[in-house]
Motif scaffolding. Structure first.
Motif, short mmCIF file in Angstrom:
data_model
loop_
_atom_site.label_atom_id
_atom_site.label_comp_id
_atom_site.label_asym_id
_atom_site.label_seq_id
_atom_site.Cartn_x
_atom_site.Cartn_y
_atom_site.Cartn_z
N ILE A 116 0.87 -1.17 0.00
CA ILE A 116 0.00 0.00 0.00
C ILE A 116 0.91 1.23 0.00
N LEU A 117 0.88 1.97 -1.10
CA LEU A 117 1.72 3.15 -1.22
C LEU A 117 1.15 4.29 -0.38
N THR A 118 2.02 5.02 0.28
CA THR A 118 1.62 6.21 1.03
C THR A 118 2.51 7.34 0.53
N VAL A 119 1.94 8.21 -0.28
CA VAL A 119 2.73 9.21 -1.00
C VAL A 119 2.09 10.59 -0.91
N GLU A 120 2.86 11.57 -1.32
CA GLU A 120 2.39 12.96 -1.32
C GLU A 120 1.66 13.33 -2.61
N THR A 121 2.08 12.73 -3.73
CA THR A 121 1.51 13.12 -5.03
C THR A 121 1.26 11.89 -5.90
N HIS A 122 0.43 12.07 -6.91
CA HIS A 122 0.18 11.01 -7.88
C HIS A 122 1.46 10.65 -8.63
N GLU A 123 2.28 11.64 -8.89
CA GLU A 123 3.54 11.39 -9.60
C GLU A 123 4.45 10.46 -8.80
N GLN A 124 4.52 10.66 -7.48
CA GLN A 124 5.31 9.77 -6.63
C GLN A 124 4.75 8.35 -6.69
N ALA A 125 3.44 8.23 -6.70
CA ALA A 125 2.82 6.90 -6.78
C ALA A 125 3.15 6.23 -8.11
N ALA A 126 3.09 6.99 -9.18
CA ALA A 126 3.37 6.42 -10.50
C ALA A 126 4.79 5.88 -10.58
N VAL A 127 5.74 6.57 -9.99
CA VAL A 127 7.14 6.10 -9.98
C VAL A 127 7.23 4.77 -9.22
N ARG A 128 6.53 4.64 -8.11
CA ARG A 128 6.60 3.45 -7.28
C ARG A 128 5.79 2.28 -7.81
N ALA A 129 4.91 2.55 -8.76
CA ALA A 129 4.10 1.50 -9.37
C ALA A 129 4.57 1.13 -10.77
N ASP A 130 5.53 1.85 -11.30
CA ASP A 130 6.00 1.66 -12.68
C ASP A 130 6.57 0.25 -12.89
N ALA A 131 6.06 -0.41 -13.90
CA ALA A 131 6.49 -1.79 -14.19
C ALA A 131 7.97 -1.86 -14.54
N GLU A 132 8.52 -0.82 -15.10
CA GLU A 132 9.94 -0.81 -15.48
C GLU A 132 10.83 -0.24 -14.37
N GLY A 133 10.22 0.17 -13.28
CA GLY A 133 10.99 0.78 -12.21
C GLY A 133 10.87 0.02 -10.91
N GLN A 134 10.46 0.73 -9.87
CA GLN A 134 10.42 0.16 -8.53
C GLN A 134 9.35 -0.90 -8.36
N ASN A 135 8.26 -0.79 -8.96
CA ASN A 135 7.03 -1.57 -8.78
C ASN A 135 6.92 -2.24 -7.42
N LYS A 136 6.36 -1.48 -6.51
CA LYS A 136 6.18 -1.96 -5.13
C LYS A 136 5.17 -3.09 -5.02
N GLY A 137 4.35 -3.29 -6.04
CA GLY A 137 3.46 -4.46 -6.06
C GLY A 137 4.27 -5.74 -6.15
N GLY A 138 5.26 -5.74 -7.04
CA GLY A 138 6.15 -6.88 -7.14
C GLY A 138 6.96 -7.08 -5.88
N GLY A 139 7.39 -5.98 -5.27
CA GLY A 139 8.13 -6.06 -4.02
C GLY A 139 7.29 -6.64 -2.89
N ALA A 140 6.01 -6.28 -2.86
CA ALA A 140 5.12 -6.82 -1.83
C ALA A 140 4.90 -8.31 -2.04
N ALA A 141 4.76 -8.73 -3.29
CA ALA A 141 4.60 -10.16 -3.57
C ALA A 141 5.86 -10.93 -3.17
N ALA A 142 7.02 -10.36 -3.46
CA ALA A 142 8.28 -11.01 -3.06
C ALA A 142 8.36 -11.13 -1.54
N ALA A 143 7.95 -10.07 -0.83
CA ALA A 143 7.97 -10.11 0.64
C ALA A 143 7.06 -11.22 1.16
N ALA A 144 5.86 -11.34 0.58
CA ALA A 144 4.94 -12.40 1.01
C ALA A 144 5.56 -13.77 0.77
N LEU A 145 6.20 -13.96 -0.38
CA LEU A 145 6.83 -15.25 -0.68
C LEU A 145 7.96 -15.57 0.31
#
Length: 182
Positions: A116-145
């Motif tokens: 669950i992203l907690t950010v100041e702006t939509h732009e910050q969220a987009a960076v953290r959700a970017d498939a070619e970048g950080q993608n925190k969704g993938g990071g969360a799945a890895a943490a669960a595994l």
């Protein structure tokens, strides 16, 4: 800090199948879709099966995970969503309470990756959700595994409890007259 290096441990391998529930709050649908895609990519690469459910907001994510933890047979959970700071203190409540609830579920034994992203702006969220970048969704799945792997490593083998002996033979108690009682 920009330029800092980040280490991620190698992904675990599993002998038995892994089943994961992804719970997403799609309030910011574009961000949520990217987070889900990242989570699915990591889970698929690990050979895990997964289901996806949507809930109205970030505060409902822990409730849904708590219900599934108690009532279903998932090995782990991925919590996804995005909270963007607005003009009121509601942001603080949603961020703190959703995070606290997920942590408490984890301390009870649920294997949860918090994306669950907690950010100041939509732009910050987009960076953290970017498939070619950080993608925190993938990071969360890895943490669960990783947590699932730990729980399997440390989990005690299931013991036979009750009246069914290890050989599987059912034994019935006998009454005083020699007959069996059920």
């Amino acid at each position: 800090m920009a330029g800092a290096s980040h280490y991620s441990p190698p992904m675990p391998a599993f002998e038995k199948p892994v089943k994961v529930l992804i719970v997403v709050a799609p309030y910011y649908k574009d961000i949520a879709d990217d987070l889900v895609a990242g989570a699915r990519g990591v889970l698929d690469a690990a050979g895990a099966t997964h289901e996806l459910i949507e809930v109205p907001g970030a505060l409902e994510v822990p409730t849904a995970i708590g219900q599934a933890f108690r009532m279903a047979n998932f090995d782990g959970f991925v919590a996804l969503g995005c909270v963007i700071r607005g003009e009121t203190t509601h942001y603080d409540t949603v961020c703190n309470d959703s995070s606290r609830a997920l942590t408490l579920l984890g301390l009870q034994g649920a294997c949860i990756g918090n994306g669950i992203l907690t950010v100041e702006t939509h732009e910050q969220a987009a960076v953290r959700a970017d498939a070619e970048g950080q993608n925190k969704g993938g990071g969360a799945a890895a943490a669960a595994l990783h947590l699932i792997a730990l729980s399997r490593r440390w989990g005690a083998p299931k013991r036979n409890i009750g009246f069914l002996p290890a050989n599987g033979e059912v034994q019935l108690a006998q009454g005083r007259d020699g007959g069996t009682q059920a």
